[in-house]
Write an enzyme that holds these catalytic residues in place. Sequence first.
Site, PDB file in Angstrom:
ATOM      1  CG  HIS A  23      -1.913  -1.004   1.316  1.00  0.00           C
ATOM      2  ND1 HIS A  23      -2.886  -1.415   2.258  1.00  0.00           N
ATOM      3  CD2 HIS A  23      -2.556  -1.469   0.297  1.00  0.00           C
ATOM      4  CE1 HIS A  23      -3.465  -2.041   1.843  1.00  0.00           C
ATOM      5  NE2 HIS A  23      -3.372  -2.753   0.786  1.00  0.00           N
ATOM      6  CG  HIS A  79      -9.723  -7.533  -3.751  1.00  0.00           C
ATOM      7  ND1 HIS A  79     -10.556  -6.643  -4.208  1.00  0.00           N
ATOM      8  CD2 HIS A  79      -8.619  -7.173  -2.293  1.00  0.00           C
ATOM      9  CE1 HIS A  79     -10.040  -5.755  -3.198  1.00  0.00           C
ATOM     10  NE2 HIS A  79      -8.752  -5.275  -2.463  1.00  0.00           N
ATOM     11  CD  GLU A  81      -6.003  -2.613  -2.231  1.00  0.00           C
ATOM     12  OE1 GLU A  81      -6.380  -3.996  -1.938  1.00  0.00           O
ATOM     13  OE2 GLU A  81      -4.775  -2.234  -2.345  1.00  0.00           O
ATOM     14  CG  ASP A  83      -2.843  -6.653  -3.707  1.00  0.00           C
ATOM     15  OD1 ASP A  83      -4.052  -5.991  -3.815  1.00  0.00           O
ATOM     16  OD2 ASP A  83      -3.096  -7.236  -2.645  1.00  0.00           O
ATOM     17  CG  HIS A 145      -9.058  -4.319   2.027  1.00  0.00           C
ATOM     18  ND1 HIS A 145      -8.958  -2.852   1.849  1.00  0.00           N
ATOM     19  CD2 HIS A 145      -8.973  -5.129   1.392  1.00  0.00           C
ATOM     20  CE1 HIS A 145      -7.603  -3.533   1.074  1.00  0.00           C
ATOM     21  NE2 HIS A 145      -8.558  -4.445   0.940  1.00  0.00           N
ATOM     22  CG  ASP A 164      -7.594  -8.109   0.393  1.00  0.00           C
ATOM     23  OD1 ASP A 164      -6.127  -8.864   0.192  1.00  0.00           O
ATOM     24  OD2 ASP A 164      -7.962  -7.447   0.264  1.00  0.00           O
ATOM     25  CE1 TYR A 192      -3.350  -8.906   4.628  1.00  0.00           C
ATOM     26  CE2 TYR A 192      -5.555  -9.318   5.393  1.00  0.00           C
ATOM     27  CZ  TYR A 192      -4.629  -9.509   4.607  1.00  0.00           C
ATOM     28  OH  TYR A 192      -5.480  -9.489   2.972  1.00  0.00           O
ATOM     29  CG  HIS A 225      -1.619 -11.052   0.833  1.00  0.00           C
ATOM     30  ND1 HIS A 225      -1.275 -10.699  -0.695  1.00  0.00           N
ATOM     31  CD2 HIS A 225      -3.168 -10.514   0.779  1.00  0.00           C
ATOM     32  CE1 HIS A 225      -2.177  -9.959  -1.533  1.00  0.00           C
ATOM     33  NE2 HIS A 225      -3.189  -9.637  -0.666  1.00  0.00           N
TER      34      HIS A 225
HETATM   35 FE1  FEO Z   1      -6.699  -5.472  -1.291  1.00  0.00          FE
HETATM   36 FE2  FEO Z   1      -4.491  -7.819  -1.357  1.00  0.00          FE
HETATM   37  O1  FEO Z   1      -5.540  -6.947  -1.851  1.00  0.00           O
END
Ligand code: FEO
Length: 397
Positions: A23, A79, A81, A83, A145, A164, A192, A225
């Site tokens: 981030h 998701h 995002e 990543d 999230h 996530d 996390y 992750h």
């Molecule tokens: Fe919210 Fe692992 O991206």
Amino acid sequence: MNVRIKNNVYWVGKVDWELRHFHGSEYSTHRGSTYNSYLIREQKTALVDTVWAPYAKEYVGKLEKTVDLKKIDYIIANHGEVDHSGALPALMHRIPDTPIYCTAAGAKSIKGQYHRDWNFKVVKTGDRLSLGSKELVFIEAPMLHWPDSMFCYLTGDNILFSNDAFGQHYATERLYNDLVDQAELYAESIKYYANILAPFSPLVVKKIEEVLALNLPLDMICTSHGVIWRDDPARIVRQYLEWAKNYRENQITIVYDTMWDATRAMAGAIADGVREADGEVVVKLYNASKTDRNDIITEVFRSKAVLVGSPTVNRGVMSSLAGLLEEIRGLGFKDKKAAAFGTYGWSGESVKMLEDMLKHAGFEVREGGPRVLWNPDGEAIGRCRDFGRQIAADFAP
Ligand code: FEO
């Protein structure tokens, strides 16, 4: 390394041992991370999530050694995002018509980031996608999230792909929760949660209760992750419920910054007082300018109370503490107490300012913490020790 994890389900992700910030530089990743992607090869072939953009070429190259890309029938984007979606441009360049299953917010997010009008198939909670004898069941998880976040569940293999949620920024080649160092795994899991998911704790509870009510058999939780939870996967679910309900341990964390050690001396004397009055409470001290911010936040998340100290600088507080308290405000921790202390040479606003910042961050503040002019002498050190003893009594469980 592409690995079969169960029957026709393969891990096809990337272990990122180099990553030290995430981030931007908002989140420290001392132990790296992984971007987990999964390939399901039933009568139909589905790919669940991809990896971060810098690894797109490597990812697609490895993926096509495992499967003919043209044989991928469906892409699931749990998701948007970057990543997890970052390799989509490279992948879609090869298979441009492959449908991408995601939430309505997911389609908006992915379009907004990559400016491509791919073949999006919008799904909602309860929608199913047949892979032959098994199905993927979609479960929207908004704000866990991001607004677009989604889980999916593979029937027959009883796997929840949680994206996530339940993850950790933790590089490991060992893939499963039962094969890694348990202390490291706990440390990365709680960090996390505290730094990423804590603002959404009420939604965490609601979503977990909703999923549990479905009574789905659960053999594995495949996160995006860190490790795959295969040994007692419900353990991390129970742990999340505990963290989501105003979590606190019998710990007081003292966070300070200091210019010429006067505020540090106050912090030490306060800690001594707490320990004298309460032999059970865990006391931890951190210099905010010398300690990783996310690690301090994790300790604050674990604490029942935080004591924050700063000298007065330019009629304010030291910048390390201002930044830290702003980040903590955003995380919305609940049911925690706080107090402030500090030194000054002339104007002396820091304690009152820290108290205001702590209130703004949602803490229950015990006002009137010690202020010391210049360096603390024996009398001032005694006052700090008394304050610590009083805090221990006032903040007793
Ligand atoms: Fe919210 Fe692992 O991206």
